[in-house]
Design a protein around this motif. Sequence first.
Motif, PDB file in Angstrom:
ATOM      1  N   THR A 152      15.392  60.107  16.227  1.00  0.00           N
ATOM      2  CA  THR A 152      14.365  61.055  16.680  1.00  0.00           C
ATOM      3  C   THR A 152      14.909  62.320  17.346  1.00  0.00           C
ATOM      4  OG1 THR A 152      14.132  59.827  18.750  1.00  0.00           O
ATOM      5  CG2 THR A 152      12.589  59.274  16.969  1.00  0.00           C
ATOM      6  N   HIS A 153      16.237  62.424  17.462  1.00  0.00           N
ATOM      7  CA  HIS A 153      16.766  63.678  18.030  1.00  0.00           C
ATOM      8  C   HIS A 153      18.232  63.881  17.661  1.00  0.00           C
ATOM      9  CE1 HIS A 153      17.324  67.079  20.669  1.00  0.00           C
ATOM     10  NE2 HIS A 153      18.340  66.486  21.258  1.00  0.00           N
ATOM     11  N   THR A 154      18.502  64.935  16.909  1.00  0.00           N
ATOM     12  CA  THR A 154      19.899  65.273  16.634  1.00  0.00           C
ATOM     13  C   THR A 154      20.029  66.749  16.267  1.00  0.00           C
ATOM     14  OG1 THR A 154      21.918  64.570  15.498  1.00  0.00           O
ATOM     15  CG2 THR A 154      19.904  64.659  14.170  1.00  0.00           C
ATOM     16  N   HIS A 155      21.285  67.150  16.089  1.00  0.00           N
ATOM     17  CA  HIS A 155      21.626  68.497  15.624  1.00  0.00           C
ATOM     18  C   HIS A 155      22.733  68.272  14.581  1.00  0.00           C
ATOM     19  CE1 HIS A 155      19.589  69.469  19.391  1.00  0.00           C
ATOM     20  NE2 HIS A 155      20.458  68.696  20.008  1.00  0.00           N
ATOM     21  N   ALA A 156      22.351  67.752  13.434  1.00  0.00           N
ATOM     22  CA  ALA A 156      23.314  67.215  12.466  1.00  0.00           C
ATOM     23  C   ALA A 156      24.414  68.190  12.030  1.00  0.00           C
ATOM     24  CB  ALA A 156      22.576  66.660  11.248  1.00  0.00           C
TER      25      ALA A 156
ATOM     26  N   MET B 178      11.844  69.700  21.394  1.00  0.00           N
ATOM     27  CA  MET B 178      12.389  70.395  22.564  1.00  0.00           C
ATOM     28  C   MET B 178      13.121  69.445  23.496  1.00  0.00           C
ATOM     29  SD  MET B 178      10.104  72.996  24.763  1.00  0.00           S
ATOM     30  CE  MET B 178      10.773  74.054  26.030  1.00  0.00           C
ATOM     31  N   HIS B 179      14.228  69.939  24.085  1.00  0.00           N
ATOM     32  CA  HIS B 179      14.885  69.188  25.163  1.00  0.00           C
ATOM     33  C   HIS B 179      14.013  69.276  26.405  1.00  0.00           C
ATOM     34  CE1 HIS B 179      18.359  70.539  22.586  1.00  0.00           C
ATOM     35  NE2 HIS B 179      18.601  69.246  22.676  1.00  0.00           N
ATOM     36  N   LEU B 180      13.865  68.176  27.124  1.00  0.00           N
ATOM     37  CA  LEU B 180      12.960  68.192  28.278  1.00  0.00           C
ATOM     38  C   LEU B 180      13.453  67.253  29.379  1.00  0.00           C
ATOM     39  CD1 LEU B 180      10.220  69.327  29.292  1.00  0.00           C
ATOM     40  CD2 LEU B 180       9.149  67.280  28.367  1.00  0.00           C
TER      41      LEU B 180
ATOM     42  N   ALA C 217      12.904  65.527  23.811  1.00  0.00           N
ATOM     43  CA  ALA C 217      14.170  64.793  23.832  1.00  0.00           C
ATOM     44  C   ALA C 217      14.636  64.591  25.271  1.00  0.00           C
ATOM     45  CB  ALA C 217      15.225  65.549  23.046  1.00  0.00           C
ATOM     46  N   HIS C 218      15.087  63.410  25.557  1.00  0.00           N
ATOM     47  CA  HIS C 218      15.715  62.984  26.822  1.00  0.00           C
ATOM     48  C   HIS C 218      14.720  62.451  27.859  1.00  0.00           C
ATOM     49  CE1 HIS C 218      19.396  64.324  25.102  1.00  0.00           C
ATOM     50  NE2 HIS C 218      19.006  65.576  25.046  1.00  0.00           N
ATOM     51  N   CYS C 219      13.947  63.339  28.513  1.00  0.00           N
ATOM     52  CA  CYS C 219      13.012  62.898  29.572  1.00  0.00           C
ATOM     53  C   CYS C 219      13.715  61.960  30.558  1.00  0.00           C
ATOM     54  CB  CYS C 219      11.790  62.208  28.957  1.00  0.00           C
ATOM     55  SG  CYS C 219      10.821  63.297  27.897  1.00  0.00           S
TER      56      CYS C 219
ATOM     57  N   THR D 219      20.223  60.050  18.623  1.00  0.00           N
ATOM     58  CA  THR D 219      21.670  60.075  18.876  1.00  0.00           C
ATOM     59  C   THR D 219      22.084  61.317  19.637  1.00  0.00           C
ATOM     60  OG1 THR D 219      22.059  61.266  16.818  1.00  0.00           O
ATOM     61  CG2 THR D 219      22.173  58.847  16.740  1.00  0.00           C
ATOM     62  N   ASP D 220      21.217  62.342  19.659  1.00  0.00           N
ATOM     63  CA  ASP D 220      21.576  63.702  20.033  1.00  0.00           C
ATOM     64  C   ASP D 220      22.653  64.202  19.053  1.00  0.00           C
ATOM     65  OD1 ASP D 220      21.421  66.122  21.281  1.00  0.00           O
ATOM     66  OD2 ASP D 220      21.749  65.364  23.291  1.00  0.00           O
ATOM     67  N   GLY D 221      23.100  65.418  19.234  1.00  0.00           N
ATOM     68  CA  GLY D 221      24.047  66.007  18.284  1.00  0.00           C
ATOM     69  C   GLY D 221      25.416  65.365  18.370  1.00  0.00           C
TER      70      GLY D 221
HETATM   71 ZN    ZN Z   1      19.939  67.745  21.838  1.00  0.00          ZN
END
Ligand code: ZN
Length: 462
Positions: free
Chosen positions: A88-92, A235-237, A272-274, A323-325
């Motif tokens: 649900t969150h990456t920057h491949a 969005m990162h949050l 993303a994150h919270c 996974t995030d980037g």
């Molecule tokens: Zn990120």
Amino acid sequence: MLRHLLIAWVFASSLPLRAQRPEPADLVITRAHVVTMNAAKDVIEDGAVVIRGERIVAVGPAAVAARYTARKTIDARGALVLPGMINTHTHAPMTVFRGLGDDVPDRLRRFIFPLEKNLMNREFVHWGGLHGVVEMIEGGVTTFVNSYYFEEEFAAVVKQAGMRAVLGQTVINFPAPDAAEPYGGLALAEKFARAWRGDPLITPAISPHAPYTVDVAHLKKIAALSAELDVPVLMHLAEMTEEMTLLRKDHNMTPVEFLDSVGLLNRRLVAAHCIFVTDSDIALLKARDAGVAHNMVANIKSAKGVAPALRMFDDGLRVGLGTDGPMSGNTLDLIGQLGYVAKVHKLDRKDRNVMPAIKVVEMATLGGARAIHREADLGSLEPGKLADVIIVDHESTAMVPLFDVYSALVYAASPRDVRTTIIHGRVVMEDRKLLTLDTAAVRARMRDITRRINAALAAGLK
Ligand SMILES: [Zn+2]
């Protein structure tokens, strides 16, 4: 109870059909140890999954397969069959920078932003993105949520690879690799969203980087555009202590309250994150029906903290795993994340009972589908859902013996145990061979890009 009802239904409906001609199907997976992730959490030890076109038409005991004649049959003996995982969150495309800037302070401003400013371009997004796609398909990810630059370039290659993705064009308050002016990404995002809306595999999205890198006026514009086009916002949050301090100082709000005040906290948001969310933030995220991407490995590697993802999940929020980037969490598969999610939450609560393996697998599959509001179509193996299915060997050394499928997946499986990946009814990897991509060509381009990045680093970044 539900499990028994399901089995009873399968048998009841198969009896009168036995005399009839078999129905056509495109793909039947037989002799499978099926982990459905349906509401009853049915696990069928000798089961079958039947696919027609892009959808699942039947899931049940092995006998179900006899009702169909399929163009292709996959014998899944020795393997688990489960819904594809959702990152649900990456920057491949940042695979090109993987391994740079690890284990140092202020990585974002000292490494990521300068590397991107000096080096990132359309070509790197294309090949680095494809490399990330290969890694995800090989690791059993069937859908991913991505935020980056040149997103329309990436969309074309993701589609060619046959992967499902929510792709967010980045909007940020300084010149970016794909936009000479600050906020130039907004016009790109609108163009991208209009061009790709309605695509069966690619969902275009807008990705304002974070509350501290996009101003109020642009956040409001993005909220309006997202509503008008009905596209997600990624969005990162509530990720950093500086973010908390800044928003408290400038707006006297938490990041979650701030997003609500600009109209972005709604069902189209995947946050993303919270990590730093208060009780009332959690209640607000739930009331607004926003999705949450929990990136455990990236968060513990950056020593930022443990997001209250367990609490949010138990409170009924839409929580998936990410996974995030690859400059943050380094790998893009979810199987490698699962054990950390289970174990770090146990440590955090000082309670070995919490975050059981079954809950972690649910977060990686159905939870991810909920986070992107696609649970009607994705996240479990059930008739009518889209056929995103993975086949995972359970005969590798660490997976033997197999008593509890969830324990095996969370505490012992490796992404290399994924044998076959099916997305939208199409077999994109079979017996570890990618069918939609030339992986050797992608690897060769990555070697060339690595050589050029090394040369640029030796010459010094501006
Ligand atoms: Zn990120």
